[in-house]
Write an enzyme that holds these catalytic residues in place. Structure first.
Site, PDB file in Angstrom:
ATOM      1  N   VAL A  62     -10.751  55.577  21.212  1.00  0.00           N
ATOM      2  CA  VAL A  62     -11.263  56.896  20.704  1.00  0.00           C
ATOM      3  C   VAL A  62     -13.197  56.643  20.619  1.00  0.00           C
ATOM      4  O   VAL A  62     -13.659  55.438  20.000  1.00  0.00           O
ATOM      5  CB  VAL A  62     -10.870  57.019  18.328  1.00  0.00           C
ATOM      6  CG1 VAL A  62     -11.307  57.993  17.985  1.00  0.00           C
ATOM      7  CG2 VAL A  62      -8.831  56.620  19.062  1.00  0.00           C
ATOM      8  N   GLY A  71     -10.956  60.011  25.562  1.00  0.00           N
ATOM      9  CA  GLY A  71      -9.419  59.672  24.877  1.00  0.00           C
ATOM     10  C   GLY A  71      -9.508  60.887  24.194  1.00  0.00           C
ATOM     11  O   GLY A  71      -8.287  61.712  24.116  1.00  0.00           O
ATOM     12  N   GLY A  72     -10.514  62.229  23.666  1.00  0.00           N
ATOM     13  CA  GLY A  72      -9.955  63.166  23.133  1.00  0.00           C
ATOM     14  C   GLY A  72      -9.640  64.386  23.489  1.00  0.00           C
ATOM     15  O   GLY A  72      -8.721  64.861  23.579  1.00  0.00           O
ATOM     16  N   SER A  73     -10.281  64.129  24.545  1.00  0.00           N
ATOM     17  CA  SER A  73     -10.018  65.481  25.824  1.00  0.00           C
ATOM     18  C   SER A  73      -8.616  65.009  26.159  1.00  0.00           C
ATOM     19  O   SER A  73      -7.887  66.606  26.712  1.00  0.00           O
ATOM     20  CB  SER A  73     -11.091  65.271  27.519  1.00  0.00           C
ATOM     21  OG  SER A  73     -12.349  65.241  26.790  1.00  0.00           O
ATOM     22  N   LYS A 123     -10.121  58.412  32.307  1.00  0.00           N
ATOM     23  CA  LYS A 123     -11.228  57.868  32.880  1.00  0.00           C
ATOM     24  C   LYS A 123     -12.232  57.126  33.121  1.00  0.00           C
ATOM     25  O   LYS A 123     -12.835  56.894  32.089  1.00  0.00           O
ATOM     26  CB  LYS A 123     -11.699  59.566  33.848  1.00  0.00           C
ATOM     27  CG  LYS A 123     -12.426  60.230  32.102  1.00  0.00           C
ATOM     28  CD  LYS A 123     -14.353  59.853  32.408  1.00  0.00           C
ATOM     29  CE  LYS A 123     -14.966  60.557  31.113  1.00  0.00           C
ATOM     30  NZ  LYS A 123     -16.059  59.543  30.980  1.00  0.00           N
ATOM     31  N   ASP A 134     -14.483  67.661  29.798  1.00  0.00           N
ATOM     32  CA  ASP A 134     -13.564  66.679  30.693  1.00  0.00           C
ATOM     33  C   ASP A 134     -12.134  66.533  29.647  1.00  0.00           C
ATOM     34  O   ASP A 134     -11.056  66.364  30.820  1.00  0.00           O
ATOM     35  CB  ASP A 134     -14.204  65.290  29.219  1.00  0.00           C
ATOM     36  CG  ASP A 134     -15.236  64.301  29.861  1.00  0.00           C
ATOM     37  OD1 ASP A 134     -15.258  65.080  30.614  1.00  0.00           O
ATOM     38  OD2 ASP A 134     -15.431  63.686  29.570  1.00  0.00           O
ATOM     39  N   GLY A 151     -14.814  56.050  23.116  1.00  0.00           N
ATOM     40  CA  GLY A 151     -14.896  54.962  23.766  1.00  0.00           C
ATOM     41  C   GLY A 151     -15.006  55.621  25.439  1.00  0.00           C
ATOM     42  O   GLY A 151     -15.532  54.187  25.670  1.00  0.00           O
TER      43      GLY A 151
HETATM   44  O1  C5P Z   1     -17.746  68.841  26.127  1.00  0.00           O
HETATM   45  P1  C5P Z   1     -17.717  68.006  25.088  1.00  0.00           P
HETATM   46  O2  C5P Z   1     -17.447  68.913  24.071  1.00  0.00           O
HETATM   47  O3  C5P Z   1     -16.939  66.826  25.169  1.00  0.00           O
HETATM   48  O4  C5P Z   1     -19.149  67.396  24.733  1.00  0.00           O
HETATM   49  C1  C5P Z   1     -19.684  66.154  23.731  1.00  0.00           C
HETATM   50  C2  C5P Z   1     -20.896  66.421  23.596  1.00  0.00           C
HETATM   51  O5  C5P Z   1     -20.930  65.710  24.401  1.00  0.00           O
HETATM   52  C3  C5P Z   1     -21.338  68.338  23.514  1.00  0.00           C
HETATM   53  O6  C5P Z   1     -21.514  68.313  22.626  1.00  0.00           O
HETATM   54  C4  C5P Z   1     -23.120  67.270  24.327  1.00  0.00           C
HETATM   55  O7  C5P Z   1     -23.294  66.921  23.131  1.00  0.00           O
HETATM   56  C5  C5P Z   1     -22.804  66.318  25.557  1.00  0.00           C
HETATM   57  N1  C5P Z   1     -22.632  66.940  26.591  1.00  0.00           N
HETATM   58  C6  C5P Z   1     -24.006  67.363  27.179  1.00  0.00           C
HETATM   59  N2  C5P Z   1     -23.045  67.298  28.401  1.00  0.00           N
HETATM   60  C7  C5P Z   1     -22.357  67.276  29.371  1.00  0.00           C
HETATM   61  C8  C5P Z   1     -21.226  67.140  28.430  1.00  0.00           C
HETATM   62  C9  C5P Z   1     -21.401  66.802  27.358  1.00  0.00           C
HETATM   63  O8  C5P Z   1     -24.888  66.758  26.811  1.00  0.00           O
HETATM   64  N3  C5P Z   1     -22.215  67.688  30.408  1.00  0.00           N
END
Ligand code: C5P
Length: 308
Positions: free
Chosen positions: A108, A114-116, A18, A149, A110
């Site tokens: 990765v 990608g992980g999501s 995305k 995501d 990036g």
């Molecule tokens: O949800 P995800 O594990 O992909 O998010 C990775 C990191 O990005 C979270 O641990 C947080 O530090 C940050 N994040 C955030 N606010 C969001 C989404 C992600 O602070 N709405």
């Protein structure tokens, strides 16, 4: 769900990366997350996730393709976590296992989810493999437990994300948009970018989608879309990776409609006026030698989809 898959078969899911057309972020919340309003667009850069039967309790992953060596393959792999979570919560006590293979094209760490995407692919692939009675809505709710995501990676298309970015409303979008992506060497960790965002005091109380963005999408007006793109995380990504500003300038000089850091970066996304302009921009950008690789994509495209 589809009919049961035999033990010899492989379920293959294709899942898109995305870009965020707008990403407005509030301050850090007590739970560590930031409240967002973001408009996602899924673009035609895909990872593939294969799932096949494994003995009960075995959850393995093999990663092949671009930057495969940078993806963890233990229990902390997000696709493995997704498969385990699905088995635990929807497996009805059945003895389940899965061997996963991920073919990576999305960069990765990036800024393109990608992980999501791999977690979303693993959820759908395993749900089909195990013939689970789970609806797309329920899959998205489960996905939100793995990452903010993940619900969008399941859904695809164009969507407004609120809350942590995981509360989705679909957005009407006409036409196809052409992007040139510039991939940089090295990763940018999303938590690190949000931490720098906090240090810079950039969080806002007003998380409005930019005026004109939704109208631009409804009318399919690429120039108006270019004027509406916004990424609150861009200053934080640039603070951590100042050389990205050269890429942004190069895109502007070479005729991009708009240039921006994708999500938390370091991928930079250039919006092109049309497909020939994207071809031209990608060729010129490649010859500048400012990044690891350049790729043309278009969007919106669907989210996680079953291939076989
Ligand atoms: O949800 P995800 O594990 O992909 O998010 C990775 C990191 O990005 C979270 O641990 C947080 O530090 C940050 N994040 C955030 N606010 C969001 C989404 C992600 O602070 N709405």
């Amino acid at each position: 769900m589809a009919s049961p898959v035999t033990e010899a078969e492989v379920v293959r899911v294709r899942v898109a990366g995305k870009v965020n057309l707008s990403l407005r972020s509030g301050r850090r919340r007590p739970d560590g997350y930031h409240s967002l309003s973001t408009v996602f667009q899924a673009v035609s850069l895909y990872d593939e996730v294969d799932a096949s039967w494994a003995p009960p309790g075995r959850f393995s992953v093999q990663v092949v393709g671009e930057q495969a060596d940078q993806v963890p393959t233990g229990d902390d792999n997000l696709a493995v976590r997704a498969a385990r979570l699905l088995a635990r919560t929807w497996g009805a006590g059945k003895p389940l296992g899965a061997d996963l293979v991920i073919r990576k094209s999305i960069p990765v760490a990036g800024g393109m989810a990608g992980g999501s995407a791999d977690a979303a692919g693993a959820l759908l692939a395993c749900a089909v493999l195990w013939d689970l009675d789970i609806s797309p809505d329920e899959l998205r709710t489960l996905g939100a437990r793995l990452g903010a995501d993940v619900p969008f990676c399941l859904a695809g298309g164009t969507a407004l994300g609120r809350g942590r970015g995981d509360e989705l409303t679909s957005v009407l979008s006409r036409g196809t948009y052409h992007w040139v992506l510039a991939f940089s060497d090295g990763e940018l960790s999303t938590p690190a970018v949000f931490a720098r965002f906090d240090e810079l005091g950039l969080g806002s109380d007003h998380l409005d989608v930019p005026d004109g963005l939704l109208n631009a999408l409804v009318s399919g007006d690429v120039q108006a879309l270019g004027r509406s793109l916004v990424n609150d995380l861009e200053p934080a990504a640039l603070a951590l990776r100042p050389q990205l500003s050269h890429l942004l300038e190069a895109g502007d000089d070479l005729g991009a409609v708009a240039s921006m850091v994708s999500g938390s970066g370091p991928t930079v996304a250039f919006l092109a006026a049309n497909e020939p302009a994207a071809v031209d921009l990608s060729v010129r950008l490649s010859s500048e030698g400012l990044c690891r690789a350049v790729k043309r994509v278009s969007g919106p495209v669907p989210g996680a989809r079953l291939l076989v």
